[in-house]
Design an enzyme around this catalytic site. Structure first.
Site, PDB file in Angstrom:
ATOM      1  N   ALA A 155      -1.836   7.592  96.345  1.00 12.79           N
ATOM      2  CA  ALA A 155      -1.051   8.621  95.653  1.00 12.79           C
ATOM      3  C   ALA A 155      -0.040   7.991  94.692  1.00 12.79           C
ATOM      4  CB  ALA A 155      -0.346   9.518  96.664  1.00 12.79           C
ATOM      5  N   HIS A 156       0.442   6.793  95.012  1.00  8.56           N
ATOM      6  CA  HIS A 156       1.300   6.072  94.066  1.00  8.56           C
ATOM      7  C   HIS A 156       0.520   5.778  92.779  1.00  8.56           C
ATOM      8  CE1 HIS A 156       4.178   5.165  97.286  1.00  8.56           C
ATOM      9  NE2 HIS A 156       4.994   4.685  96.374  1.00  8.56           N
ATOM     10  N   LEU A 157      -0.681   5.235  92.968  1.00 12.35           N
ATOM     11  CA  LEU A 157      -1.506   4.865  91.814  1.00 12.35           C
ATOM     12  C   LEU A 157      -1.818   6.076  90.945  1.00 12.35           C
ATOM     13  CD1 LEU A 157      -3.974   2.324  93.474  1.00 12.35           C
ATOM     14  CD2 LEU A 157      -2.315   1.822  91.671  1.00 12.35           C
TER      15      LEU A 157
END
Lengths: 202, 295
Positions: A37-39
């Site tokens: 989800a960061h990416l």
């Protein structure tokens, strides 16, 4: 050591008052993101796509929860302890600068790049007790939403409404202090004493 | 006698209780640590741990979201009148599937070449450790093992010349390297001798002992005591945030070794020292060993 209660959205001014060793509790919105989800969030920002949630002033929790869905389709949190934050070190600095989250919650601490970004932007790292999944789940009043479920339930972007989520030990503050670094220096200085107990040198 | 239907039911109960209720010896070790801890950050961490597992037990919720990879230890008494030994493995697999769904437990069995099976079963998982022992009982222990602490387990092939002091230094150095990663306070299983596989297997088996129960051999008990003291002198503390409580116990054992080898296995257990066991007697009577489970 102070006990500080924070309400989201958290301002830069308020978060700069918090110091390493303080205990914080958060009420309001905490959202979950792990590696994937960061990416995706960073990818969206790069492409200029709109995010499903404005992250500014919120608390980001490194966590892959156990969730269950009832017959009505509503999600409930069963257990939600922190995952190891160091995996996110490779992009957390960019993430903090881009989205201005004010609190990052996880376990095990983070390193130089994150510490520098937190000082620059105004954010703190709150260490949540590893494994304390029940305490976390009990502080969640409601699952406000979930996005990016295609990443799988542990990696999805969960949005929780929380009340006094904590205790979180401030391990990185906005002044460049890092409790994990301090502890590791202390451990080095204790190494000789520990060796003496088992009767070895060097 | 047919054991499989009893085993399936019992193993489900064991997985459920292992995931949700910490055994008494672990509870006592953590509460004692809280009492004697003087560092305020460490105390708040221990307080959160205690509050967490007490709430989990009360509401029958897994005490940690990582409900581990499923492991069973099965001891078959040499005089156990079992007619369906070949069905026990499937009974345990079924128990794990049911526990995953009903407790619920997080699906933690991933095909290294593919995806998560979703039910905590797959090739060799649940892993079953079989042993034939004297007696007429069938004993099962459910041992869900978390990934964070397992990542800090290791095998080292030492040179025999380093001696026992060299072994102790290696354990201490390794636990300093591990720092907060295995979610301390930990229980550290240590074993030397045998071979690489034997050392780590024996080390892991030491985690089945009640937390803090010393080895019956006084010399080994003394090594355990010294190692625990040394690890706690480091100041790593609960979750690596500093403090006097880094390790709740060191449990050590050994096997005879090859003249050229000194294998060392270190098996690390996080504070959630989860397990639950039961014995099934030849008349079908079940005695639960860690938890007060009612049928």
């Amino acid at each position: 050591m102070a006990i500080v209660k924070l309400q989201t959205p958290i301002s830069e001014e308020d978060v700069r008052k918090v110091k390493v060793g303080d205990i914080i509790y958060i009420s309001g919105t905490v959202y979950l993101s792990r590696d994937e989800a960061h990416l995706r969030a960073l990818e969206y920002a790069k492409e200029g796509k709109k995010l499903p949630l404005d992250f500014e002033g919120l608390a980001l929790f490194h966590c892959g929860p156990i969730v269950k869905q009832d017959e009505k389709g509503e999600w409930h949190v069963v257990a939600a302890g922190p995952t190891t934050s160091s995996r996110m070190e490779i992009f957390e600095d960019k993430y903090i600068e881009q989205f201005k989250v004010r609190v990052v919650i996880g376990k095990g601490g983070m390193f130089e790049r994150t510490t520098a970004a937190m000082k620059k932007v105004g954010a703190v790292y709150g260490a949540f007790t590893g494994g304390a999944a029940v305490l976390a789940a009990k502080a969640v009043k409601k699952v406000k939403g979930v996005e990016w479920l295609d990443l799988g339930t542990p990696e999805a972007l969960w949005i929780f409404e929380v009340e006094e989520f904590g205790p979180l030990t401030v391990a990185i503050d906005t002044h460049g202090n890092n409790l994990f670094k301090e502890v590791s220096q202390k451990v080095e200085s204790n190494r000789k004493k520990a060796y003496e107990i088992i009767g070895v040198s060097e | 006698m047919e054991y499989a239907p009893i085993v399936e039911k019992v193993a489900f109960n064991l997985m459920k209780y292992a995931a949700t209720v910490l055994p008494d010896s672990a509870v006592k070790a953590l509460k004692d640590a809280y009492k004697y801890e003087s560092n305020s950050v460490a105390k708040s961490q221990l307080e959160a741990i205690i509050k967490n597992f007490e709430t989990g037990a009360k509401f029958c919720i897994p005490m940690c979201q990582d409900t581990g990879i499923h492991i069973y230890y099965v001891e078959v008494g040499a005089d156990c009148p079992i007619d369906d030994l070949g069905k026990i493995k499937d009974a345990l697999i079924n128990a794990s599937r049911r526990a995953t769904k009903e407790v619920p437990m997080r699906p933690n069995a991933v095909d290294p070449f593919g995806s998560n099976s979703g039910d905590n079963t797959g090739r060799f998982i649940p892993w079953i450790n079989w042993e034939v022992v004297p007696g007429d009982k069938l004993k099962i222990v459910a041992f869900p093992k978390g990934g964070g602490s397992e990542n800090m387990s290791t095998v080292k092939m030492l040179k025999p010349g380093v001696g026992i002091k060299g072994v102790m230094k290696e354990v201490l150095d390794w636990m300093i390297h591990a720092a907060g990663q295995p979610c301390p306070p930990t229980v550290v299983g240590v074993a030397i001798g045998g071979g690489a596989d034997i050392a780590i297997k024996l080390a892991k088996k030491q985690l089945m002992r009640p937390v803090g129960q010393p080895h019956p051999d006084k010399n080994i008990a003394e090594i355990e005591r010294k190692l625990k003291e040394a690890i706690n002198t480091t100041g790593i503390g609960p979750m690596g945030l500093g403090g006097n409580t880094t390790c709740l116990a060191v449990h050590m054992d050994y096997a005879y070794r090859h003249p050229a080898s000194l294998p060392l296995g270190i098996a690390v257990q996080c504070w959630a020292a989860r397990q639950s066991g039961a014995e099934i007697a030849p008349d079908g009577k079940v005695t639960y060993l860690h938890h007060n489970i009612k049928e």
